[in-house]
Scaffold this motif. Structure first.
Motif, short mmCIF file in Angstrom:
data_model
loop_
_atom_site.label_atom_id
_atom_site.label_comp_id
_atom_site.label_asym_id
_atom_site.label_seq_id
_atom_site.Cartn_x
_atom_site.Cartn_y
_atom_site.Cartn_z
N ARG A 290 54.07 -15.81 33.94
CA ARG A 290 53.42 -17.42 32.90
C ARG A 290 52.31 -17.39 34.14
O ARG A 290 52.57 -17.88 35.52
N VAL A 291 50.85 -17.40 33.61
CA VAL A 291 50.13 -17.54 34.80
C VAL A 291 48.65 -18.86 34.02
O VAL A 291 48.74 -19.45 33.18
N ALA A 292 48.55 -19.26 35.08
CA ALA A 292 47.05 -20.38 34.68
C ALA A 292 46.08 -19.76 35.27
O ALA A 292 45.52 -19.02 36.32
N LEU A 293 44.43 -19.77 34.25
CA LEU A 293 43.33 -18.81 34.55
C LEU A 293 42.83 -20.40 34.63
O LEU A 293 42.27 -20.41 33.62
N ILE A 294 41.65 -19.97 35.78
CA ILE A 294 41.45 -21.54 35.96
C ILE A 294 39.59 -20.31 35.92
O ILE A 294 39.23 -19.75 36.53
N VAL A 295 38.68 -21.40 35.11
CA VAL A 295 37.46 -20.73 34.90
C VAL A 295 36.78 -21.81 34.31
O VAL A 295 36.82 -23.14 34.45
N ASP A 296 35.21 -21.77 34.61
CA ASP A 296 34.13 -22.64 34.36
C ASP A 296 33.86 -22.56 32.19
O ASP A 296 33.62 -21.97 31.97
N ASN A 297 32.72 -24.08 33.06
CA ASN A 297 32.87 -24.01 30.71
C ASN A 297 31.47 -23.16 30.45
O ASN A 297 30.70 -23.69 30.34
N CYS A 298 31.80 -22.44 30.83
CA CYS A 298 30.28 -21.36 30.90
C CYS A 298 30.63 -20.80 29.19
O CYS A 298 31.04 -21.54 28.59
#
Length: 514
Positions: free
Chosen positions: A270-278
């Motif tokens: 189980r992982v968390a993927l952090i991305v911007d609000n592109c």
């Protein structure tokens, strides 16, 4: 006449049964566990690719029992992309607006007999589990100056819930892949949407986890789906795709995340993927089993995103240095230097491999990704990138008139840092993307003139590769360079296996004279 009642099974349950077979369970065990006869299971297995794709890509609701699609699939695909983009921008949508938009897409696709009545809209909503509301979710909004609040709440909960190896960050960057130093000043601060400049650009998505132990294979987006330089190339060191503007778009990002989710699910992580609000990052991706997508606060990526805190800069420094080395080697051989997309993707992979684990962990720490009671690593020293090796390359290029005296190494590395990588898709862009995916064909008009004029790369024979390897070993010996790091034994084995595969079977008379 009485018989057994027919019981249909949901797509998600069918997929679970197929996966159990893939894990090694017998058909008898799976039939007993899922309560279905052998003939039913065999039918699922015959259509396993369609079933797994439908579930993995969230083409239908999980509780759907049949893969019944719309008659005009292209209209529906365009409407889904448009709806996701509208929701990402908090645009309120209702049934009549959906119907109007569907008719517009049908007209653009050249479909004259499309009938979009209320029943079609309701079936469309049912197929995609769409529930229209007064306004779409505002999950991406955050109060002004709320970056610290985000770090103290959302980010803190993430670093508490997940181990460092299971926290990932991904970000796109634009790259002028063939840009020489003497052309840099003319390209600085160019928006680069269309025109000649756009034909020399790629968009790259880089992704790594918090402890730097997993640098994912880069995703590269070009303008031509099948460049002529890819001829005879069976595998690439990156994930490669293409669209009209070489931009990140919602469909590409969603496919990338789903593939990542499937891999993590297989590894039982189980992982968390952090991305911007592109604009190209969908507000929600349904059906994910192992990945939690978390959005950064708007307009704060330079302060809160690890990739923007130095990882991308380090990657580009390595890419530019490798490109300069290629220039000097070409000039030494008195050859015209013409980089293509194949060379670019190879250099991209090499540059990404050179980014050190300590650099990644430092950048995560700089962006606030720190475990409690954890001593942060030393800040990454980017000045170390301008080593004597890079400065020597710069001096040689200056002497050859390729590097302007007013251009610093930092300017050359960062001149495309503000390059546009994604924007809102117009209706025409959405239609073009759907048609391109359907036709599975490249747009040759988007290939640069230089690439059209370049001859296709001939197929390299195993014997020629072996001679090149022997020549390289001899060169290293003559230059007194230790060759232990080059894995020549492994390369020789690979070449030998390739030669065996390409050699036709011989008969005894080929070796023994009659």
């Amino acid at each position: 006449m009485s018989g057994k009642a027919y019981r249909s099974t949901t797509l998600s349950r069918k997929a679970d049964a197929i996966r159990e077979i893939a894990k090694g369970k017998s058909k008898a065990q799976v039939c007993k566990e899922f309560g279905v006869p052998r003939t039913t299971l065999n039918g699922w297995l015959q259509n396993q690719e369609k079933i797994l794709d439908a579930v993995d890509q969230a083409m239908f609701r999980p509780d759907r029992k049949r893969m019944r699609t719309a008659l005009n699939g292209d209209v529906e695909a365009c409407l889904v992309q448009w709806l996701r983009q509208a929701c990402a921008n908090n645009v309120p949508i209702n049934g009549p607006l959906l119907a109007c938009k569907a008719v517009q897409f049908a007209s653009q696709l050249g479909i004259s007999d499309f009938n979009c009545n209320e029943g079609w809209v309701e079936r469309f909503k049912a197929r995609h589990a769409i529930s229209l509301k007064r306004a779409c979710s505002k999950g991406k909004t955050i109060p002004v100056g709320g970056i610290q609040l985000w770090k103290n709440t959302t980010l803190l909960s993430i670093v508490r819930e997940y181990d460092a190896k299971n926290i990932y960050n991904a970000d796109e960057t634009g790259l002028f892949y063939k840009m020489l130093p003497n052309k840099t000043l003319a390209f600085r601060d160019k928006r680069c949407i269309d025109g000649e400049h756009s034909k020399q650009r790629l968009t790259i998505l880089l992704m790594a986890n918090m402890d730097g132990s997993d640098k994912r294979k880069p995703l590269v987006i070009g303008k031509s789906k099948n460049p002529c330089c890819f001829k005879n190339v069976k595998s690439l060191p990156v994930y490669y795709t293409a669209n009209k503007k070489a931009w990140m778009v919602g469909a590409v990002f969603e496919e990338f995340v789903r593939d990542f989710d499937a891999e993590m699910h297989t590894q039982k992580r189980r992982v968390a993927l952090i991305v911007d609000n592109c604009p190209a990052h969908p507000a929600s991706i349904s059906g994910l089993k192992a990945v939690q997508v978390v959005f950064l606060p708007p307009n704060t990526t330079s302060h809160s995103q690890p990739m923007d805190s130095g990882v991308i800069k380090t990657f580009k420094a390595h890419y530019r240095r490798l490109l300069m080395s290629k220039i000097l080697l070409a000039m030494d051989a008195k050859e015209c230097f013409k980089p293509d997309v194949l060379m670019a993707v190879q250099l991209i992979k090499q540059a990404w491999n050179l980014v050190q684990q300590s650099t990644i962990t430092s950048c995560f720490c700089h962006a606030g990704f720190v475990k409690e009671h954890h001593v942060p690593p030393e800040a990454a020293n980017f000045e170390a990138l301008y080593s004597s090796n890079m400065n020597e390359l710069r001096s040689q290029l200056q002497s050859l008139g390729i590097w302007p005296s007013t251009l610093t190494a930092d300017d050359y590395i960062n001149f495309d840092s503000s390059l546009c990588v994604a924007e809102q898709c117009s209706d025409e862009d959405i239609v073009a993307a759907v048609q391109s995916k359907r036709d599975d064909a490249s747009d040759d008009s988007e290939v640069s003139d230089e690439e059209i004029q370049m001859p296709s790369i001939p197929l390299v024979k195993p014997a020629d590769a072996r001679k090149a390897l022997d020549t390289l070993q001899l060169f290293l010996a003559q230059q007194d360079i230790d060759d232990q790091l080059f894995h020549f034994a492994e390369l020789s084995s690979i070449l030998a296996m390739s030669a065996c595969k390409s050699t036709k079977q011989k008969c005894l008379t080929d070796f023994t004279p009659l």
